[in-house]
Enzyme design. Sequence first.
Site, PDB file in Angstrom:
ATOM      1  N   GLU A 303       3.739  51.921  -7.817  1.00 26.77           N
ATOM      2  CA  GLU A 303       4.980  51.804  -6.592  1.00 26.77           C
ATOM      3  C   GLU A 303       4.773  52.916  -5.071  1.00 26.77           C
ATOM      4  O   GLU A 303       4.507  52.119  -3.743  1.00 26.77           O
ATOM      5  CB  GLU A 303       5.845  52.447  -7.233  1.00 26.77           C
ATOM      6  CG  GLU A 303       7.129  51.869  -6.566  1.00 26.77           C
ATOM      7  CD  GLU A 303       7.495  50.882  -6.120  1.00 26.77           C
ATOM      8  OE1 GLU A 303       7.487  50.255  -4.581  1.00 26.77           O
ATOM      9  OE2 GLU A 303       7.896  50.005  -7.088  1.00 26.77           O
ATOM     10  N   ASP A 307       4.260  51.550  -1.827  1.00 24.54           N
ATOM     11  CA  ASP A 307       4.281  51.366   0.094  1.00 24.54           C
ATOM     12  C   ASP A 307       3.374  52.445   0.435  1.00 24.54           C
ATOM     13  O   ASP A 307       4.098  51.962   1.984  1.00 24.54           O
ATOM     14  CB  ASP A 307       5.448  52.424  -0.990  1.00 24.54           C
ATOM     15  CG  ASP A 307       6.928  52.011  -1.221  1.00 24.54           C
ATOM     16  OD1 ASP A 307       6.573  50.497  -1.281  1.00 24.54           O
ATOM     17  OD2 ASP A 307       7.569  52.483  -1.807  1.00 24.54           O
ATOM     18  N   SER A 521      10.091  46.063  -3.966  1.00 21.65           N
ATOM     19  CA  SER A 521       9.537  47.068  -3.814  1.00 21.65           C
ATOM     20  C   SER A 521       7.984  46.946  -2.409  1.00 21.65           C
ATOM     21  O   SER A 521       7.682  47.804  -1.594  1.00 21.65           O
ATOM     22  CB  SER A 521       8.975  48.015  -4.665  1.00 21.65           C
ATOM     23  OG  SER A 521       7.905  46.959  -5.668  1.00 21.65           O
ATOM     24  N   ASP A 566      13.945  31.307   9.267  1.00 23.16           N
ATOM     25  CA  ASP A 566      15.093  31.475   8.525  1.00 23.16           C
ATOM     26  C   ASP A 566      14.439  30.547   7.178  1.00 23.16           C
ATOM     27  O   ASP A 566      13.616  29.372   7.394  1.00 23.16           O
ATOM     28  CB  ASP A 566      15.875  30.196   8.836  1.00 23.16           C
ATOM     29  CG  ASP A 566      17.206  30.311   8.647  1.00 23.16           C
ATOM     30  OD1 ASP A 566      17.459  30.987   6.809  1.00 23.16           O
ATOM     31  OD2 ASP A 566      18.119  29.656   8.203  1.00 23.16           O
ATOM     32  N   ILE A 567      14.749  31.354   6.355  1.00 14.77           N
ATOM     33  CA  ILE A 567      14.239  31.012   4.369  1.00 14.77           C
ATOM     34  C   ILE A 567      15.200  29.672   3.901  1.00 14.77           C
ATOM     35  O   ILE A 567      16.736  30.357   3.226  1.00 14.77           O
ATOM     36  CB  ILE A 567      13.723  31.851   4.003  1.00 14.77           C
ATOM     37  CG1 ILE A 567      12.835  32.470   4.469  1.00 14.77           C
ATOM     38  CG2 ILE A 567      13.008  30.942   2.662  1.00 14.77           C
ATOM     39  CD1 ILE A 567      11.719  31.962   4.278  1.00 14.77           C
ATOM     40  N   GLY A 585      20.824  29.413   7.557  1.00 21.61           N
ATOM     41  CA  GLY A 585      22.196  30.956   7.801  1.00 21.61           C
ATOM     42  C   GLY A 585      21.582  31.816   6.347  1.00 21.61           C
ATOM     43  O   GLY A 585      20.001  31.773   6.213  1.00 21.61           O
ATOM     44  N   ASP A 587      21.573  33.601   3.355  1.00 17.50           N
ATOM     45  CA  ASP A 587      21.676  33.673   1.794  1.00 17.50           C
ATOM     46  C   ASP A 587      21.942  35.319   0.757  1.00 17.50           C
ATOM     47  O   ASP A 587      21.214  35.498   1.468  1.00 17.50           O
ATOM     48  CB  ASP A 587      21.285  32.080   1.098  1.00 17.50           C
ATOM     49  CG  ASP A 587      19.743  32.840   1.817  1.00 17.50           C
ATOM     50  OD1 ASP A 587      19.101  33.848   0.784  1.00 17.50           O
ATOM     51  OD2 ASP A 587      19.134  32.328   2.559  1.00 17.50           O
TER      52      ASP A 587
END
Length: 617
Positions: A303, A307, A521, A566-567, A585, A587
């Site tokens: 992690e 990051d 993450s 937009d996905i 839009g 979601d």
Amino acid sequence: MRSLSAWVALALAAGVCAVPSTTVHKVKESVVSPRGWVKRAPAPADHIIELRIALPQPNFDELERHLYEVSDPFHDRYGQHLSKEEVEELVAPEAESVHLVNEWLASHGVYEDGLTRSPAKDWVHIKIPVALAEEMLRTKYHVWTHDASGSSVIRTTSYSLPEHLHDHVELIQPTTMFSHMKSLKTTFHFSHFSESAKGSASVTADAPPINIPSASGGHVDASCNATVTVTCLQQLYNAAGFTPSTTNGNQIGITGYLEQFANIQDLQSFYADQRPDALNSSFKTILINGGQNNQSLAEAGAEANLDTQFAFGLTFPTPGTFFSTGGSPPFIPDDLTPTNSNEPYLDWLAFILAQKTIPQTISTSYADDEQTVPASFAKRVCNEFAQLGARGTSLTFSSGDGGVGDGEEDPALQECFTNDGRNVTRFVPLFPPSCPFVTAVGGTIHVPETAVFFSGGGFSDLFSRPAYQNAAVTKFLNKLAPGTYKGLFNPNGRAIPDVAAQADNFLIFLGGRSGLIGGTSAAAPTFASFISLLNSARLSAGLPPLGFLNPLVYAIHAAAPDAFNDITTGNNPGCGTPGFNATEGWDAVTGVGTPNFGKLKEILTFGLGSLDLASSS
């Protein structure tokens, strides 16, 4: 020197003598026996426990007003963030609260030289034996063990305070908090790891580039569909060629918990593979509450490496800081571990709020199931995040890796039941992403982008929907078929996520080997990195940093939808359901979408007047 047991006896005696026998205690907070935790033996009387006492912040509404005014692109005060001192003045408790709490502590033998206070005096931190805590709170602490992980904590399910203190103490922890903090790393593809420290970023795919109109140059390398690198993200999010300044004061921060260590040797391997111009550069490490950053390759954290490698790789040469906060190792009863706070958000917040200068962008990839966090604690921590926003810092949090479930990658392991004793089936949002004062980041996959199946999303059961979300979220809810998931979520709650970014197949280095990893993450530090780049552009143009993002994000999305990609495909299954669908839009899988850095930079450096923002009000 007195022995610990003698000190305890004296302190208890002082408390018994000082507190009038007529003092009436009343339960301040109680919880049902938490699911998944087993009560073991009574906590050792001599064990030292760290208590944080929160005093009410009577002027928080005024701080919140300031926060929204300086974060609202429609407002004349937009960008006029508050100073540390101005924020502290707004969250300071009443003098009466300070006096009465002091009096109560002194009655139990705890005086000024035995405590510490936050700069605003709204928190009091004491270290006392369990026996004294039990006397002060009229409770019994036990060792509790978490079934799934085997970790143990010292907690109680109820505590009391003198009745006259109830209006002067907001909460005391650790008492009733049984959360199990998670690192939001859902997939770790060990099978893709190589034995040598050689990545695959330099491998050229035979396939032609993928046409993506919003990308830099209108296309993305075909290899990015399987392996995500710094270059892929720069191309996909229209940031290729932008170099941030090293002299304008911009900074980015990454938080680390759960003994996750960011390895500098691995970082250099990552830089050699993906960002050669950054070779031999590094980041600043700040250790908090006993935090460490062990540099043994064997101790490198997936992690922490994910990051830091991507956040600092994307934003180089922006100065980066890794905050390593301790307090997470499980309590081992036989060892009488000296500290057992197990609430590292508070430890980190106590530190960062006391600093005069803080990074303008900070990303966190850790969270708890919202329902495992006492409401009083969640709301107070959320208010602490608001203080950072008011000071001009943007906070991003991973939205979760369990879809609409409880963060477990494997749906078979998800426990989608309420934690209030009723065991009613319910979707499980995560905290802090559910806090309305932070930006929750969901996940996508592949090029062109689609929602990744594990992207956490849904609606808070603790926080109501903020005004900045009303228009976008209402449109989404109106698209749902009547009765969809009725009773499984709170349609009036704060909606999650706000935005999204790529979240799987990230090429990192860990323990000297390269490999692929994924999770929201990955999405949170990625989105934070592009915010940091925007902050750099703004600071270089003489403009203030963006600070609390959400009012701006929803305003820009309404007025200039092409500023976000937009996905519209994919969903986030969990709790035995398909979850929500990505759609046009906003979601509850990918928020308003992924960033178009070039478009956002144009809007945010040439002036918000270039947008017809009034049309989105």
